[in-house]
Design a protein around this motif. Structure first.
Motif, PDB file in Angstrom:
ATOM      1  N   GLU A   1     -39.654 -19.306  19.050  1.00  0.00           N
ATOM      2  CA  GLU A   1     -39.572 -19.681  17.641  1.00  0.00           C
ATOM      3  C   GLU A   1     -38.774 -18.649  16.846  1.00  0.00           C
ATOM      4  O   GLU A   1     -37.964 -19.004  15.991  1.00  0.00           O
ATOM      5  CB  GLU A   1     -40.981 -19.816  17.061  1.00  0.00           C
ATOM      6  CG  GLU A   1     -41.016 -20.380  15.671  1.00  0.00           C
ATOM      7  CD  GLU A   1     -42.432 -20.633  15.180  1.00  0.00           C
ATOM      8  OE1 GLU A   1     -42.673 -20.419  13.977  1.00  0.00           O
ATOM      9  OE2 GLU A   1     -43.288 -21.028  15.986  1.00  0.00           O
ATOM     10  N   LEU A   2     -38.992 -17.376  17.148  1.00  0.00           N
ATOM     11  CA  LEU A   2     -38.229 -16.333  16.463  1.00  0.00           C
ATOM     12  C   LEU A   2     -36.745 -16.409  16.813  1.00  0.00           C
ATOM     13  O   LEU A   2     -35.893 -16.285  15.938  1.00  0.00           O
ATOM     14  CB  LEU A   2     -38.770 -14.949  16.833  1.00  0.00           C
ATOM     15  CG  LEU A   2     -40.070 -14.525  16.175  1.00  0.00           C
ATOM     16  CD1 LEU A   2     -40.556 -13.209  16.762  1.00  0.00           C
ATOM     17  CD2 LEU A   2     -39.889 -14.380  14.678  1.00  0.00           C
ATOM     18  N   LEU A   3     -36.435 -16.602  18.082  1.00  0.00           N
ATOM     19  CA  LEU A   3     -35.029 -16.675  18.496  1.00  0.00           C
ATOM     20  C   LEU A   3     -34.342 -17.910  17.944  1.00  0.00           C
ATOM     21  O   LEU A   3     -33.129 -17.894  17.719  1.00  0.00           O
ATOM     22  CB  LEU A   3     -34.934 -16.639  20.024  1.00  0.00           C
ATOM     23  CG  LEU A   3     -35.209 -15.273  20.648  1.00  0.00           C
ATOM     24  CD1 LEU A   3     -35.193 -15.385  22.154  1.00  0.00           C
ATOM     25  CD2 LEU A   3     -34.213 -14.237  20.157  1.00  0.00           C
ATOM     26  N   ALA A   4     -35.094 -18.971  17.715  1.00  0.00           N
ATOM     27  CA  ALA A   4     -34.520 -20.198  17.146  1.00  0.00           C
ATOM     28  C   ALA A   4     -34.012 -19.973  15.724  1.00  0.00           C
ATOM     29  O   ALA A   4     -33.165 -20.716  15.238  1.00  0.00           O
ATOM     30  CB  ALA A   4     -35.537 -21.322  17.179  1.00  0.00           C
ATOM     31  N   GLN A   5     -34.493 -18.921  15.096  1.00  0.00           N
ATOM     32  CA  GLN A   5     -34.106 -18.625  13.707  1.00  0.00           C
ATOM     33  C   GLN A   5     -32.943 -17.637  13.634  1.00  0.00           C
ATOM     34  O   GLN A   5     -32.570 -17.215  12.554  1.00  0.00           O
ATOM     35  CB  GLN A   5     -35.309 -18.078  12.958  1.00  0.00           C
ATOM     36  CG  GLN A   5     -36.459 -19.054  12.865  1.00  0.00           C
ATOM     37  CD  GLN A   5     -37.685 -18.443  12.238  1.00  0.00           C
ATOM     38  OE1 GLN A   5     -37.592 -17.489  11.479  1.00  0.00           O
ATOM     39  NE2 GLN A   5     -38.831 -18.989  12.556  1.00  0.00           N
ATOM     40  N   THR A   6     -32.380 -17.273  14.780  1.00  0.00           N
ATOM     41  CA  THR A   6     -31.267 -16.317  14.792  1.00  0.00           C
ATOM     42  C   THR A   6     -29.978 -17.024  15.188  1.00  0.00           C
ATOM     43  O   THR A   6     -29.975 -18.199  15.540  1.00  0.00           O
ATOM     44  CB  THR A   6     -31.539 -15.183  15.801  1.00  0.00           C
ATOM     45  OG1 THR A   6     -31.524 -15.710  17.131  1.00  0.00           O
ATOM     46  CG2 THR A   6     -32.871 -14.504  15.530  1.00  0.00           C
ATOM     47  N   PHE A   7     -28.901 -16.263  15.208  1.00  0.00           N
ATOM     48  CA  PHE A   7     -27.607 -16.816  15.595  1.00  0.00           C
ATOM     49  C   PHE A   7     -27.582 -17.167  17.084  1.00  0.00           C
ATOM     50  O   PHE A   7     -26.702 -17.899  17.524  1.00  0.00           O
ATOM     51  CB  PHE A   7     -26.478 -15.856  15.251  1.00  0.00           C
ATOM     52  CG  PHE A   7     -26.481 -14.579  16.055  1.00  0.00           C
ATOM     53  CD1 PHE A   7     -25.759 -14.508  17.243  1.00  0.00           C
ATOM     54  CD2 PHE A   7     -27.192 -13.477  15.638  1.00  0.00           C
ATOM     55  CE1 PHE A   7     -25.756 -13.347  17.984  1.00  0.00           C
ATOM     56  CE2 PHE A   7     -27.192 -12.319  16.377  1.00  0.00           C
ATOM     57  CZ  PHE A   7     -26.474 -12.248  17.557  1.00  0.00           C
ATOM     58  N   LEU A   8     -28.527 -16.683  17.867  1.00  0.00           N
ATOM     59  CA  LEU A   8     -28.577 -17.008  19.287  1.00  0.00           C
ATOM     60  C   LEU A   8     -28.939 -18.464  19.534  1.00  0.00           C
ATOM     61  O   LEU A   8     -28.651 -19.002  20.604  1.00  0.00           O
ATOM     62  CB  LEU A   8     -29.571 -16.107  20.012  1.00  0.00           C
ATOM     63  CG  LEU A   8     -29.221 -14.625  20.050  1.00  0.00           C
ATOM     64  CD1 LEU A   8     -30.346 -13.834  20.690  1.00  0.00           C
ATOM     65  CD2 LEU A   8     -27.916 -14.410  20.787  1.00  0.00           C
ATOM     66  N   ALA A   9     -29.568 -19.087  18.574  1.00  0.00           N
ATOM     67  CA  ALA A   9     -29.983 -20.482  18.719  1.00  0.00           C
ATOM     68  C   ALA A   9     -28.817 -21.450  18.564  1.00  0.00           C
ATOM     69  O   ALA A   9     -28.906 -22.595  18.931  1.00  0.00           O
ATOM     70  CB  ALA A   9     -31.072 -20.815  17.711  1.00  0.00           C
ATOM     71  N   GLU A  10     -27.731 -20.983  18.017  1.00  0.00           N
ATOM     72  CA  GLU A  10     -26.580 -21.862  17.751  1.00  0.00           C
ATOM     73  C   GLU A  10     -25.788 -22.138  19.001  1.00  0.00           C
ATOM     74  O   GLU A  10     -25.675 -21.487  19.923  1.00  0.00           O
ATOM     75  CB  GLU A  10     -25.686 -21.250  16.686  1.00  0.00           C
ATOM     76  CG  GLU A  10     -26.406 -21.125  15.358  1.00  0.00           C
ATOM     77  CD  GLU A  10     -25.586 -20.390  14.318  1.00  0.00           C
ATOM     78  OE1 GLU A  10     -24.470 -19.954  14.615  1.00  0.00           O
ATOM     79  OE2 GLU A  10     -26.071 -20.274  13.202  1.00  0.00           O
TER      80      GLU A  10
ATOM     81  N   MET B   1     -34.773 -10.202  16.668  1.00  0.00           N
ATOM     82  CA  MET B   1     -34.517 -10.350  18.071  1.00  0.00           C
ATOM     83  C   MET B   1     -35.302  -9.310  18.872  1.00  0.00           C
ATOM     84  O   MET B   1     -35.698  -9.597  20.000  1.00  0.00           O
ATOM     85  CB  MET B   1     -33.021 -10.245  18.347  1.00  0.00           C
ATOM     86  CG  MET B   1     -32.244 -11.441  17.821  1.00  0.00           C
ATOM     87  SD  MET B   1     -30.497 -11.484  18.236  1.00  0.00           S
ATOM     88  CE  MET B   1     -29.907  -9.979  17.547  1.00  0.00           C
ATOM     89  N   ILE B   2     -35.530  -8.164  18.280  1.00  0.00           N
ATOM     90  CA  ILE B   2     -36.311  -7.132  18.970  1.00  0.00           C
ATOM     91  C   ILE B   2     -37.750  -7.588  19.127  1.00  0.00           C
ATOM     92  O   ILE B   2     -38.351  -7.417  20.189  1.00  0.00           O
ATOM     93  CB  ILE B   2     -36.223  -5.793  18.210  1.00  0.00           C
ATOM     94  CG1 ILE B   2     -34.803  -5.249  18.291  1.00  0.00           C
ATOM     95  CG2 ILE B   2     -37.211  -4.784  18.772  1.00  0.00           C
ATOM     96  CD1 ILE B   2     -34.542  -4.057  17.421  1.00  0.00           C
ATOM     97  N   ALA B   3     -38.304  -8.189  18.087  1.00  0.00           N
ATOM     98  CA  ALA B   3     -39.685  -8.681  18.163  1.00  0.00           C
ATOM     99  C   ALA B   3     -39.807  -9.763  19.234  1.00  0.00           C
ATOM    100  O   ALA B   3     -40.790  -9.789  19.987  1.00  0.00           O
ATOM    101  CB  ALA B   3     -40.132  -9.212  16.805  1.00  0.00           C
ATOM    102  N   ALA B   4     -38.822 -10.639  19.326  1.00  0.00           N
ATOM    103  CA  ALA B   4     -38.838 -11.688  20.346  1.00  0.00           C
ATOM    104  C   ALA B   4     -38.769 -11.074  21.738  1.00  0.00           C
ATOM    105  O   ALA B   4     -39.461 -11.521  22.659  1.00  0.00           O
ATOM    106  CB  ALA B   4     -37.688 -12.654  20.132  1.00  0.00           C
ATOM    107  N   ASP B   5     -37.953 -10.047  21.905  1.00  0.00           N
ATOM    108  CA  ASP B   5     -37.849  -9.363  23.190  1.00  0.00           C
ATOM    109  C   ASP B   5     -39.175  -8.714  23.565  1.00  0.00           C
ATOM    110  O   ASP B   5     -39.609  -8.791  24.727  1.00  0.00           O
ATOM    111  CB  ASP B   5     -36.735  -8.323  23.132  1.00  0.00           C
ATOM    112  CG  ASP B   5     -36.395  -7.758  24.488  1.00  0.00           C
ATOM    113  OD1 ASP B   5     -36.344  -8.539  25.460  1.00  0.00           O
ATOM    114  OD2 ASP B   5     -36.164  -6.537  24.581  1.00  0.00           O
ATOM    115  N   LEU B   6     -39.838  -8.103  22.611  1.00  0.00           N
ATOM    116  CA  LEU B   6     -41.139  -7.493  22.873  1.00  0.00           C
ATOM    117  C   LEU B   6     -42.193  -8.546  23.217  1.00  0.00           C
ATOM    118  O   LEU B   6     -43.040  -8.324  24.099  1.00  0.00           O
ATOM    119  CB  LEU B   6     -41.587  -6.668  21.669  1.00  0.00           C
ATOM    120  CG  LEU B   6     -40.789  -5.391  21.417  1.00  0.00           C
ATOM    121  CD1 LEU B   6     -41.191  -4.777  20.077  1.00  0.00           C
ATOM    122  CD2 LEU B   6     -40.984  -4.400  22.540  1.00  0.00           C
ATOM    123  N   LEU B   7     -42.137  -9.687  22.555  1.00  0.00           N
ATOM    124  CA  LEU B   7     -43.065 -10.768  22.877  1.00  0.00           C
ATOM    125  C   LEU B   7     -42.825 -11.302  24.287  1.00  0.00           C
ATOM    126  O   LEU B   7     -43.775 -11.597  25.015  1.00  0.00           O
ATOM    127  CB  LEU B   7     -42.942 -11.900  21.857  1.00  0.00           C
ATOM    128  CG  LEU B   7     -43.590 -11.628  20.504  1.00  0.00           C
ATOM    129  CD1 LEU B   7     -43.132 -12.674  19.491  1.00  0.00           C
ATOM    130  CD2 LEU B   7     -45.097 -11.618  20.628  1.00  0.00           C
TER     131      LEU B   7
END
Length: 48
Positions: A39-48, A1-7
């Protein structure tokens, strides 16, 4: 999630506007960074 935030931060800085200026040279990279973040966030619990 940190990498997604940085992106997302990178995308905001490359998009035309106050941070990047009126140029459009960073739009493609900004779009790519946004897509990668989604795409990164889709792989975390945030996507649910």
């Amino acid at each position: 999630m940190i990498a997604a935030d940085l992106l997302e931060e990178l995308a905001a800085r490359l998009a035309p506007g106050a941070a990047f200026g009126p140029g459009h040279a960073g739009e493609d990279l900004s779009r790519l960074a946004t897509d990668l973040a989604k795409e990164l966030l889709a792989q975390t619990f945030l996507a649910e």
